[in-house]
Design an enzyme around this catalytic site. Structure first.
Site, PDB file in Angstrom:
ATOM      1  N   ASP A  79       0.858  -1.179   0.000  1.00  0.00           N
ATOM      2  CA  ASP A  79       0.000   0.000   0.000  1.00  0.00           C
ATOM      3  C   ASP A  79       0.899   1.236   0.000  1.00  0.00           C
ATOM      4  O   ASP A  79       1.866   1.324   0.766  1.00  0.00           O
ATOM      5  CB  ASP A  79      -0.904   0.012   1.237  1.00  0.00           C
ATOM      6  CG  ASP A  79      -1.906   1.144   1.190  1.00  0.00           C
ATOM      7  OD1 ASP A  79      -3.020   0.932   0.669  1.00  0.00           O
ATOM      8  OD2 ASP A  79      -1.573   2.252   1.671  1.00  0.00           O
TER       9      ASP A  79
ATOM     10  N   ASN B 229      -2.356  13.044  -5.215  1.00  0.00           N
ATOM     11  CA  ASN B 229      -3.617  13.301  -5.920  1.00  0.00           C
ATOM     12  C   ASN B 229      -4.186  14.660  -5.538  1.00  0.00           C
ATOM     13  O   ASN B 229      -4.657  15.420  -6.405  1.00  0.00           O
ATOM     14  CB  ASN B 229      -4.633  12.206  -5.574  1.00  0.00           C
ATOM     15  CG  ASN B 229      -4.667  11.097  -6.624  1.00  0.00           C
ATOM     16  OD1 ASN B 229      -4.251  11.285  -7.763  1.00  0.00           O
ATOM     17  ND2 ASN B 229      -5.155   9.930  -6.238  1.00  0.00           N
TER      18      ASN B 229
ATOM     19  N   ASP C 200      -2.043   9.052 -11.440  1.00  0.00           N
ATOM     20  CA  ASP C 200      -1.981   7.951 -12.410  1.00  0.00           C
ATOM     21  C   ASP C 200      -0.535   7.648 -12.807  1.00  0.00           C
ATOM     22  O   ASP C 200      -0.152   6.484 -12.977  1.00  0.00           O
ATOM     23  CB  ASP C 200      -2.791   8.300 -13.656  1.00  0.00           C
ATOM     24  CG  ASP C 200      -4.299   8.280 -13.404  1.00  0.00           C
ATOM     25  OD1 ASP C 200      -4.711   7.799 -12.335  1.00  0.00           O
ATOM     26  OD2 ASP C 200      -5.046   8.753 -14.280  1.00  0.00           O
TER      27      ASP C 200
ATOM     28  N   ASP D 189      -4.464   2.396  -4.579  1.00  0.00           N
ATOM     29  CA  ASP D 189      -3.002   2.372  -4.507  1.00  0.00           C
ATOM     30  C   ASP D 189      -2.499   1.090  -3.834  1.00  0.00           C
ATOM     31  O   ASP D 189      -1.452   1.090  -3.190  1.00  0.00           O
ATOM     32  CB  ASP D 189      -2.478   3.609  -3.770  1.00  0.00           C
ATOM     33  CG  ASP D 189      -3.002   3.709  -2.334  1.00  0.00           C
ATOM     34  OD1 ASP D 189      -3.949   2.976  -1.991  1.00  0.00           O
ATOM     35  OD2 ASP D 189      -2.473   4.523  -1.558  1.00  0.00           O
TER      36      ASP D 189
ATOM     37  N   ARG E 115      13.614  -5.360  -1.074  1.00  0.00           N
ATOM     38  CA  ARG E 115      14.125  -4.864  -2.370  1.00  0.00           C
ATOM     39  C   ARG E 115      13.055  -4.052  -3.085  1.00  0.00           C
ATOM     40  O   ARG E 115      13.338  -3.004  -3.674  1.00  0.00           O
ATOM     41  CB  ARG E 115      14.578  -6.033  -3.257  1.00  0.00           C
ATOM     42  CG  ARG E 115      15.946  -6.565  -2.924  1.00  0.00           C
ATOM     43  CD  ARG E 115      16.556  -7.331  -4.095  1.00  0.00           C
ATOM     44  NE  ARG E 115      15.727  -8.451  -4.519  1.00  0.00           N
ATOM     45  CZ  ARG E 115      15.784  -9.671  -3.984  1.00  0.00           C
ATOM     46  NH1 ARG E 115      16.600  -9.915  -2.972  1.00  0.00           N
ATOM     47  NH2 ARG E 115      15.012 -10.641  -4.445  1.00  0.00           N
TER      48      ARG E 115
END
Length: 329
Positions: free
Chosen positions: A205, A213, A222, A248, A266
């Site tokens: 997340d 946004n 986007d 997201d 990673r």
């Protein structure tokens, strides 16, 4: 004599592969057409042939056991050179292109051939509907008309198959990022659970995404999501399953438990690096759960990984929290 390549062979091969039909199982729609072709033309052999880079592959065949043959020996490789015309060979032994062809002089001993190119909507000849005989044969105008009609039916069946594949791809693909969507992930999880092999689920997340946004607009948001998808593709392996769950939230399904925490770290570092490079104040909270024992369902697996992601959020964000799944009771 091997046939030369068509003018746009790369484009033709790309078109052929867009149907995802090579090396697939028999299908009644094509099998019925080759049986009808032999009956209506009184020929012992009929094929729906597709010309791949190095071979002829038969999607359907009647009267012969050959599933594929080298392209250099294929009559159909000559037929696709002129998509607008049938190729009629009354006696292969009298034709210099085929007189020394092993398919003529040895098994199956082919002598006559009539092939109608299978031309797709882009104008590429993918292969042919063809009929063959062990004896020299002429082909009447009526037979050419019959075969042309059947070839159009083959082309229609191929187009329908491609359209259905594209519809399926749209149904399981996230339109913004091009990643598989939640439905695709759940299907992959169901298959993993059925195989009862250890796996790890990473639930990702984004931190700070709402701020992007709100301050920079949805176009910037986007762009962030597409960049995250690019990072996930670059940092995972072909054997891993990726998905954008929505908003997201992203997920990665790994086919093992060993090394999963290192993989998650990673990914987190790569996401931070990519966001900093683009000037976006976005990080990621990642929940990693390894499953040596199987959860009750795909939803249960996703919920466990989701809970660990929330633990990462609660712990200060921009971190990985890992756990091993233990069945209740």
């Amino acid at each position: 004599m091997p046939a030369p390549l068509p003018p746009d062979e790369a484009g033709r091969l790309a078109a052929l592969r867009s149907y995802a039909v090579l090396d697939t199982a028999c299908e009644a729609a094509f099998d019925d057409i080759v049986r009808l072709a032999t009956r209506l033309t009184r020929r012992p052999i009929a094929l729906v042939s597709l010309i791949d880079a190095e071979r002829l592959w038969a999607k359907a065949r009647h009267g012969v056991d050959i599933t594929e043959a080298p392209r250099d020996l294929a009559f159909c490789a000559h037929a696709i050179l002129d998509p607008g015309r049938p190729l009629v060979i009354e006696d292969a032994r009298a034709d210099p292109r085929f007189a020394d062809n092993p398919l003529v002089h040895t098994d199956p001993g082919l002598r006559s051939y009539t092939g109608i190119p299978l031309v797709n909507v882009e104008g590429f000849a993918l292969g042919t509907l063809c009929v063959l005989d062990h004896a020299p044969r002429s082909t009447s105008e009526e037979e050419l008309e019959i075969l042309s009609g059947l070839a159009r039916s083959v082309s229609t069946a191929l187009e329908l198959r491609r359209a259905m594949r594209r519809m399926h791809d749209l149904a399981v693909t996230d339109g913004l990022t091009g990643l598989p969507n939640r439905s695709a992930l759940m299907t992959a999880l169901d298959a993993t659970l059925a195989g009862r092999c250890p796996f790890t689920l990473l639930f990702i997340d984004l931190d700070g995404f709402k701020g992007v946004n709100d301050r920079l607009g949805h176009a910037a948001g986007d762009a962030v999501l597409r960049a995250v998808a690019d990072v996930l593709r670059a940092t995972t392996r072909e054997t891993d399953s990726l998905a954008r769950l929505g908003g997201d939230e992203f997920c990665v399904l790994l086919g093992e438990t060993a090394g999963a925490a290192q993989m998650a770290e990673r990914i987190r570092l790569a996401l931070v690096e990519g966001m900093v490079r683009s000037g976006w104040p976005v990080t990621a909270s990642i929940g990693s759960v390894g499953f040596d024992s199987m959860p009750a369902s795909a939803e249960a697996a996703l919920s466990a990984a989701d809970a660990m992601m929330y633990a990462a959020k609660a712990g200060g964000k921009d971190q990985v929290r890992s756990a091993v799944y233990e069945q209740a009771g």
